[in-house]
Design an enzyme around this catalytic site. Structure first.
Site, short mmCIF file in Angstrom:
data_model
loop_
_atom_site.label_atom_id
_atom_site.label_comp_id
_atom_site.label_asym_id
_atom_site.label_seq_id
_atom_site.Cartn_x
_atom_site.Cartn_y
_atom_site.Cartn_z
N LYS A 41 0.84 -1.20 0.00
CA LYS A 41 0.00 0.00 0.00
C LYS A 41 0.87 1.25 0.00
O LYS A 41 0.68 2.16 -0.79
CB LYS A 41 -0.91 -0.04 1.23
CG LYS A 41 -1.85 1.12 1.34
CD LYS A 41 -2.83 0.94 2.49
CE LYS A 41 -3.60 2.21 2.76
NZ LYS A 41 -4.51 2.10 3.88
N GLU B 21 10.56 -4.77 4.39
CA GLU B 21 10.62 -6.20 4.04
C GLU B 21 10.27 -6.40 2.57
O GLU B 21 10.94 -7.13 1.83
CB GLU B 21 9.63 -7.01 4.89
CG GLU B 21 9.93 -7.06 6.37
CD GLU B 21 9.32 -5.89 7.13
OE1 GLU B 21 9.06 -4.82 6.52
OE2 GLU B 21 9.11 -6.03 8.35
N GLY C 298 -4.99 -1.93 5.01
CA GLY C 298 -4.17 -3.06 4.54
C GLY C 298 -4.83 -4.41 4.80
O GLY C 298 -4.95 -5.25 3.91
N ARG C 299 -5.31 -4.61 6.03
CA ARG C 299 -5.88 -5.93 6.38
C ARG C 299 -7.29 -6.12 5.83
O ARG C 299 -7.89 -7.16 6.03
CB ARG C 299 -5.86 -6.11 7.90
CG ARG C 299 -6.54 -5.01 8.69
CD ARG C 299 -6.20 -5.10 10.17
NE ARG C 299 -6.66 -3.94 10.92
CZ ARG C 299 -6.02 -2.78 11.02
NH1 ARG C 299 -4.89 -2.61 10.34
NH2 ARG C 299 -6.49 -1.79 11.74
N GLU D 64 -5.21 -6.80 14.91
CA GLU D 64 -4.67 -5.50 14.51
C GLU D 64 -5.77 -4.44 14.55
O GLU D 64 -5.49 -3.26 14.73
CB GLU D 64 -4.08 -5.61 13.10
CG GLU D 64 -2.99 -4.61 12.82
CD GLU D 64 -2.25 -4.89 11.54
OE1 GLU D 64 -1.23 -5.61 11.59
OE2 GLU D 64 -2.68 -4.41 10.49
N HIS E 167 -5.76 -33.52 17.84
CA HIS E 167 -4.66 -34.39 18.27
C HIS E 167 -3.53 -33.57 18.89
O HIS E 167 -2.43 -34.08 19.07
CB HIS E 167 -4.14 -35.19 17.08
CG HIS E 167 -5.21 -36.07 16.50
ND1 HIS E 167 -5.36 -37.39 16.86
CD2 HIS E 167 -6.22 -35.78 15.64
CE1 HIS E 167 -6.42 -37.89 16.22
NE2 HIS E 167 -6.95 -36.92 15.48
N LYS F 198 7.86 -0.81 12.54
CA LYS F 198 8.55 -0.43 11.30
C LYS F 198 9.66 0.58 11.61
O LYS F 198 10.74 0.55 11.04
CB LYS F 198 7.56 0.17 10.30
CG LYS F 198 6.58 -0.87 9.73
CD LYS F 198 5.71 -0.28 8.63
CE LYS F 198 4.70 -1.30 8.11
NZ LYS F 198 3.87 -0.86 7.01
C1 G6Q Z 1 -2.58 -3.80 7.76
C2 G6Q Z 1 -1.34 -3.33 8.33
C3 G6Q Z 1 -0.11 -4.05 7.86
C4 G6Q Z 1 0.30 -3.72 6.43
C5 G6Q Z 1 1.73 -4.20 6.21
C6 G6Q Z 1 2.21 -3.96 4.82
O1 G6Q Z 1 -3.66 -3.34 8.01
O2 G6Q Z 1 -1.22 -1.98 8.20
O3 G6Q Z 1 -0.24 -5.44 7.98
O4 G6Q Z 1 -0.57 -4.31 5.52
O5 G6Q Z 1 2.56 -3.58 7.13
O6 G6Q Z 1 2.11 -2.61 4.49
P1 G6Q Z 1 2.24 -2.15 3.00
O7 G6Q Z 1 1.13 -2.74 2.22
O8 G6Q Z 1 2.20 -0.66 3.03
O9 G6Q Z 1 3.55 -2.68 2.50
#
Ligand code: G6Q
Length: 567
Positions: free
Chosen positions: A216, A222, A279-280, A365, A396, A524
């Site tokens: 996003k 990463e 994002g989520r 989150e 199990h 981050k």
């Molecule tokens: C989701 C969070 C988090 C995010 C990641 C990746 O709601 O904000 O999980 O999706 O940190 O972020 P980017 O999509 O910006 O790389």
């Protein structure tokens, strides 16, 4: 509840409100009731405490609730003005108050033709345009018309992303494997541990691989690290390639065109979404591109349709027959009154094995917060710990604790009835375990029943006396059963939207902003400081003695291994 580290003077008033106090009072009266008695008293309990929605059935009868409990829970939802907030969300009001953003993942799957406005602009034409762009692109890739630099079609797609840019599409691909393209495999790289991408790339060829860099912000360390490694691997493997060739193998999904360009991806190959998509909550957006290539656009539209149907259910049903609301209020009942700390998600469908991980993020989150919308300290527990795994494997492993542990752990059992792979008796064995577990968790087994069973098994009671206490199950462990006819894209869409709205309702009752994530932002930032110190070998920031000691140990071991490599 853990004590607040930062003591805010202002406290959230929720626990002193009439609806809360009424529930507390009621809790004291019913906390010891056994569900078995509730079932015995009311032969219609299943009929009264279950709801059907399209191909989905929610049975919430195995909960420690009476009609009075449900009434008081709905009173609490009304007191929190859930319906009003729900309309604000759907209407594009900026309910994410700390970031000043609307929360409109529902617009991404708005199949009604109704406009949706953000800042007086109807966002639907842009949503539709992006869907169309993805249809054209995904069909080219799926049909073999999208040709790589060496003239070959794409056979492997690698989604590089993390968190919300990974878990959603990854889970959707796993869940909808029966709908997958025969010749295209989709992979997900999220971990910055080089092992992840290294193991993946070993099996791939640059000429037939397409990378989707999904971020996003397009600033996530990463993801960009993995994307740069992928680019280097591509350039090294492909030899002499032009910018045009790179464009055939790298596309981006983002809200940040400037950063996408800086990375070296032409905005023509960028699929967009918007800041009003968290994002989520983004699997419905261009973040779903990998899953679109995998299952095809028509199936993805089915997923959106299913989610939209659940949105309509959530918008229009009364609270009393509203699946997300019921699930949310039951969760609050256990979390805030029985002090349950966690809740388990237990799918009895192999293709849903990633659902617990996906919901961990979606729920924790969103509602893992201890300050309310007005910045006041919450004096009540908020988001529960969400965890889980495939139910049948869990039986199990960790179910022992569910059956005989000391904690109350409400569970969601999820099953689909029809499977594409129903080998001989596999389906019935799976289904019978699903059904038997919720029954056993509810009923338990008392001393008399245990004795009776021992006798039936021909065991002399006096010899088994010391074993008896260990064989008793108190039962009374609540569960919801969510059963879908078949795990189709449409059913999956409805299931996921149901959980999203459940999370929303809980956030409203707890008076939280479920759509920011300052805890993630902190992680981050912190890592960036330490990275400088690791790379330079110098101490640049102040740390506690533990962090400093660990940092020194990393450096020392690395130095030693570099020296031994030199020798
Ligand atoms: C989701 C969070 C988090 C995010 C990641 C990746 O709601 O904000 O999980 O999706 O940190 O972020 P980017 O999509 O910006 O790389």
């Amino acid at each position: 509840m853990r004590p607040a580290r930062v003591i805010l003077n202002a406290k959230s008033p929720l626990i002193n409100t009439p609806a809360w106090l009424a529930l507390l009072d009621h809790y004291k009266k019913v906390k010891k009731i056994h569900m078995l008695d509730l079932f015995e008293k009311d032969p219609q309990r299943f009929e009264r405490y279950s709801i059907k929605f399209n191909d989905m059935l929610l049975d919430f009868s195995k909960n420690r609730v009476t009609d009075e409990t449900m009434k008081l829970l709905f009173d609490l939802a009304r007191q929190a003005r859930v319906e009003e907030w729900r309309d604000k969300m759907f209407n594009g009001e900026k309910i994410n108050n700390t970031e000043g953003r609307a929360v409109l993942h529902t617009a991404l799957r708005n199949r009604s033709g109704r406009p949706v406005f953000v800042d007086d602009e109807n966002v639907m034409p842009a949503v539709e345009a992006e869907l169309e762009k993805m249809r054209v692109f995904s069909e080219k890739v799926r049909s073999g018309q999208w040709i790589g630099y060496a003239g070959l079609p794409i056979t492997n797609v690698v989604n590089i992303g993390i968190g919300g840019s990974d878990l959603g599409p990854n889970m959707v691909c796993r869940a909808l494997t029966p709908y997958a393209h025969n010749n295209i495999r989709v992979h997900f790289v999220s971990n910055v541990d080089g092992t992840h991408i290294d193991q993946m790339l070993k099996h791939l060829r640059p000429e037939t691989t397409l990378f989707i860099v999904a971020s996003k912000t397009f600033t996530t360390q990463e993801t960009l690290t993995n994307a740069n490694t992928a680019k280097k691997w591509f350039l090294d493997g492909a030899g002499r390639v032009t910018e045009d060739d790179i464009a055939k193998h790298f596309v981006a999904v983002s809200t940040n065109e400037e950063e996408v360009e800086k990375f070296g991806i032409d905005p023509v190959n960028m699929f967009r979404f918007w800041d009003w998509v968290g994002g989520r909550y983004s699997l419905w957006s261009a973040v779903g591109l990998a899953s679109i290539i995998y299952i095809g656009m028509d199936n993805f539209i089915e997923l959106l349709e299913g989610a939209h149907e659940m949105d309509e259910h959530f918008r229009s049903e009364s609270l009393e027959s509203n699946m997300p609301v019921i699930l949310a209020m039951l969760g609050i009942w256990y979390g805030n009154f029985f002090n349950a700390e966690s809740s388990a998600v237990l799918p009895y469908d192999h293709n849903l094995r990633m659902l617990p991980a996906y919901l961990e993020q979606a729920d924790m989150e969103s509602n893992g917060k201890s300050v309310d919308r007005q910045g006041r300290q919450t004096t009540y527990s908020t988001g529960k710990i969400i965890w889980g795994a495939e139910g049948i494997n869990g039986q199990h492993a960790f179910y022992q604790l569910l059956h005989q542990g000391t904690r109350l752990i409400p569970t969601d059992f999820i099953a689909s009835i029809q499977s594409d792979v129903c080998l001989r008796n596999h389906c019935d064995i799976l289904a019978s375990n699903f059904l038997a577990q919720t029954e056993a968790l509810m009923r338990g087994r008392n001393m008399d029943k245990t004795r009776e069973q021992l006798e039936k098994a021909g065991i002399e009671l006096h010899k088994a006396e010391n074993r008896l206490p260990h064989m008793i199950f108190e039962g009374n462990q609540p569960s919801n059963s969510i059963v879908i006819k078949k795990l189709t894209p449409r059913a999956l869409g409805s299931l996921l939207a149901m959980y999203e709205h459940k999370i929303f309702v809980q956030g409203i009752v707890w008076n939280l902003n479920s759509y920011d994530q300052w805890g993630v932002e902190l992680g981050k930032k912190l890592a960036k400081n330490i990275l400088q110190e690791l790379e330079s070998g110098e101490n640049m920031h102040e740390h506690d003695s533990s962090t400093q000691g660990l940092l020194d140990w990393f450096r020392e071991v690395r130095r030693e291994s570099m020296e031994s490599e030199k020798q």
